[in-house]
Scaffold this motif. Structure first.
Motif, PDB file in Angstrom:
ATOM      1  N   GLU A 204       0.834  -1.201   0.000  1.00 46.52           N
ATOM      2  CA  GLU A 204       0.000   0.000   0.000  1.00 46.52           C
ATOM      3  C   GLU A 204       0.872   1.256   0.000  1.00 46.52           C
ATOM      4  O   GLU A 204       0.611   2.214  -0.728  1.00 46.52           O
ATOM      5  CB  GLU A 204      -0.926  -0.003   1.223  1.00 46.52           C
ATOM      6  CG  GLU A 204      -1.942   1.111   1.225  1.00 46.52           C
ATOM      7  CD  GLU A 204      -2.954   1.001   0.086  1.00 46.52           C
ATOM      8  OE1 GLU A 204      -3.436   2.062  -0.359  1.00 46.52           O
ATOM      9  OE2 GLU A 204      -3.253  -0.130  -0.353  1.00 46.52           O
ATOM     10  N   LEU A 205       1.917   1.266   0.829  1.00 43.78           N
ATOM     11  CA  LEU A 205       2.859   2.372   0.882  1.00 43.78           C
ATOM     12  C   LEU A 205       4.275   1.840   0.672  1.00 43.78           C
ATOM     13  O   LEU A 205       4.619   0.744   1.129  1.00 43.78           O
ATOM     14  CB  LEU A 205       2.788   3.090   2.229  1.00 43.78           C
ATOM     15  CG  LEU A 205       1.514   3.883   2.517  1.00 43.78           C
ATOM     16  CD1 LEU A 205       1.541   4.420   3.944  1.00 43.78           C
ATOM     17  CD2 LEU A 205       1.349   5.032   1.523  1.00 43.78           C
ATOM     18  N   ASP A 207       7.961   1.120   1.223  1.00 40.06           N
ATOM     19  CA  ASP A 207       8.641   0.855   2.491  1.00 40.06           C
ATOM     20  C   ASP A 207      10.149   0.986   2.314  1.00 40.06           C
ATOM     21  O   ASP A 207      10.777   0.184   1.629  1.00 40.06           O
ATOM     22  CB  ASP A 207       8.293  -0.564   2.969  1.00 40.06           C
ATOM     23  CG  ASP A 207       8.895  -0.882   4.329  1.00 40.06           C
ATOM     24  OD1 ASP A 207       9.344   0.058   5.014  1.00 40.06           O
ATOM     25  OD2 ASP A 207       8.937  -2.073   4.689  1.00 40.06           O
ATOM     26  N   GLN A 211      11.206   6.813   4.597  1.00 42.49           N
ATOM     27  CA  GLN A 211       9.803   7.114   4.890  1.00 42.49           C
ATOM     28  C   GLN A 211       9.255   8.177   3.934  1.00 42.49           C
ATOM     29  O   GLN A 211       8.919   9.297   4.307  1.00 42.49           O
ATOM     30  CB  GLN A 211       9.662   7.591   6.343  1.00 42.49           C
ATOM     31  CG  GLN A 211      10.045   6.553   7.383  1.00 42.49           C
ATOM     32  CD  GLN A 211       9.155   5.307   7.303  1.00 42.49           C
ATOM     33  OE1 GLN A 211       7.946   5.402   7.204  1.00 42.49           O
ATOM     34  NE2 GLN A 211       9.787   4.151   7.362  1.00 42.49           N
ATOM     35  N   ASN A 213       6.453   8.312   2.232  1.00 44.99           N
ATOM     36  CA  ASN A 213       4.994   8.491   2.161  1.00 44.99           C
ATOM     37  C   ASN A 213       4.523   8.438   0.705  1.00 44.99           C
ATOM     38  O   ASN A 213       3.752   9.289   0.254  1.00 44.99           O
ATOM     39  CB  ASN A 213       4.560   9.805   2.812  1.00 44.99           C
ATOM     40  CG  ASN A 213       3.054   9.846   3.057  1.00 44.99           C
ATOM     41  OD1 ASN A 213       2.417   8.807   3.252  1.00 44.99           O
ATOM     42  ND2 ASN A 213       2.482  11.037   3.038  1.00 44.99           N
ATOM     43  N   LYS A 214       5.016   7.447  -0.029  1.00 48.64           N
ATOM     44  CA  LYS A 214       4.664   7.238  -1.425  1.00 48.64           C
ATOM     45  C   LYS A 214       3.924   5.913  -1.570  1.00 48.64           C
ATOM     46  O   LYS A 214       4.047   5.012  -0.732  1.00 48.64           O
ATOM     47  CB  LYS A 214       5.933   7.197  -2.291  1.00 48.64           C
ATOM     48  CG  LYS A 214       6.723   8.496  -2.306  1.00 48.64           C
ATOM     49  CD  LYS A 214       6.081   9.521  -3.200  1.00 48.64           C
ATOM     50  CE  LYS A 214       6.961  10.739  -3.399  1.00 48.64           C
ATOM     51  NZ  LYS A 214       6.411  11.679  -4.379  1.00 48.64           N
ATOM     52  N   LYS A 215       3.144   5.793  -2.643  1.00 48.16           N
ATOM     53  CA  LYS A 215       2.443   4.544  -2.920  1.00 48.16           C
ATOM     54  C   LYS A 215       3.441   3.403  -3.132  1.00 48.16           C
ATOM     55  O   LYS A 215       4.555   3.597  -3.592  1.00 48.16           O
ATOM     56  CB  LYS A 215       1.585   4.690  -4.167  1.00 48.16           C
ATOM     57  CG  LYS A 215       0.410   5.641  -4.018  1.00 48.16           C
ATOM     58  CD  LYS A 215      -0.736   5.003  -3.268  1.00 48.16           C
ATOM     59  CE  LYS A 215      -1.987   5.857  -3.316  1.00 48.16           C
ATOM     60  NZ  LYS A 215      -3.108   5.239  -2.588  1.00 48.16           N
TER      61      LYS A 215
END
Length: 308
Positions: A204-205, A207, A211, A213-215
């Motif tokens: 989903e994000l 990893d 960090q 905060n991207k798809k």
């Protein structure tokens, strides 16, 4: 985190034309990777990919379908009816997605064996690349735009997928939302009837330590830093890469042996493998991993924005 350069979309053998990059209303250029031709499932022979998805089912942008683009740029190809929509990255490609749908990619047979032999799994990243050329829609017709910088188009990274789940449809139950997928729907037909038939599902994000905060998977907008092909020449398989990618720095790329690499003026050049789908980096000093993370940091875009 392992990085795999994964060749996808139209090429000289499957389709015969580049995929288009088309300018949007906001001035950015959007990738539209064309899924390779397939055929309707009906006792297909080995080597032929079964499908029940037509080019006329797949949205290009606005009210245009992929079939509209193909009619203009390949008017003599009357055989381009069904397609193999894989990887399935662009949510807007098909209507009525199930709520549970996630971006995904299927692989099988020799290419999947190569991934397994290189121990590719959860957390690793596919960087999808393909053959592209700028295109436009003018006077009621799609056309490619000629370029002196890339006379034969170019190879470029257009999307990515970080692996979160791995499914083997021929030997285990898979989530029902994947029932549409050709590697599931036609798992008993020759092309997919193999124990190593595999579907990779995205996180989903994304990893990583930064960090971002991207798809976990999505399309890039076009940026020159995504181009692989060396500028100003006809051979799209001649790539220009950062100097620290050279094998002398400890980086290795499967199917692309050391003698294919050269270095000059602070850059390295690769006569990349003409055949092959999955090129796996062996990156002992995280050189390629950092490059991949930077591309994702700088180039991601949502795919549901209108083109005009």
């Amino acid at each position: 985190m392992r990085v795999i350069l994964s060749r996808k979309g139209f090429d000289s053998e499957y389709g015969g034309k580049p995929s288009p990059i088309i300018k949007s209303k906001d001035g950015s250029w959007r990738y539209y990777s064309l899924p390779i031709p397939s055929m309707k499932s009906n006792k297909t022979e080995s080597g032929l990919i079964p499908s029940d998805i037509k080019y006329s089912d797949v949205k290009l942008f606005d009210d245009f379908k992929v079939s509209d683009f193909l009619k203009d740029v390949l008017p003599k190809r009357t055989d381009l009816n069904f397609c193999h929509l894989d990887p399935d990255i662009r949510e807007s490609s098909l209507p009525n997605r199930p709520f549970e749908w996630k971006r995904n990619f299927g692989q099988v047979k020799a290419a999947q064996s190569h991934l397994e032999n290189n121990k590719i799994g959860i957390g690793d990243v596919f960087l999808f690349f393909g053959w592209f050329q700028f295109a436009e829609y003018q006077n009621g017709k799609f056309n490619f735009i000629k370029s002196s910088d890339y006379p034969n188009g170019f190879h470029a990274n257009y999307s990515y997928l970080q692996i979160n789940e791995v499914f083997k449809p021929n030997i285990e139950k898979v989530p029902s939302w994947l029932d549409y997928h050709p590697h599931v729907k036609f798992k008993n037909e020759p092309e997919f009837n193999n124990p190593n038939n595999t579907i990779y599902v995205a996180k989903e994000l994304f990893d990583c330590q930064d960090q971002l905060n991207k798809k976990g998977s999505i399309l890039f907008t076009f940026n020159e830093n995504l181009i692989l092909t060396k500028k100003g020449q006809n051979n799209r398989t001649l790539w220009e890469l950062p100097i620290n990618f050279h094998p002398d720095k400890g980086v290795r790329l499967s199917y692309n042996p050391t003698h294919k690499w050269t270095a000059s003026e602070g850059r390295c050049f690769l006569k990349s493998a003409f055949k092959g789908q999955e090129f796996v980096f062996n990156d002992v000093d995280e050189i390629v991993e950092k490059w991949c993370i930077q591309l994702i940091k700088m180039n991601q875009v949502a795919d549901n924005q209108p083109l005009s």
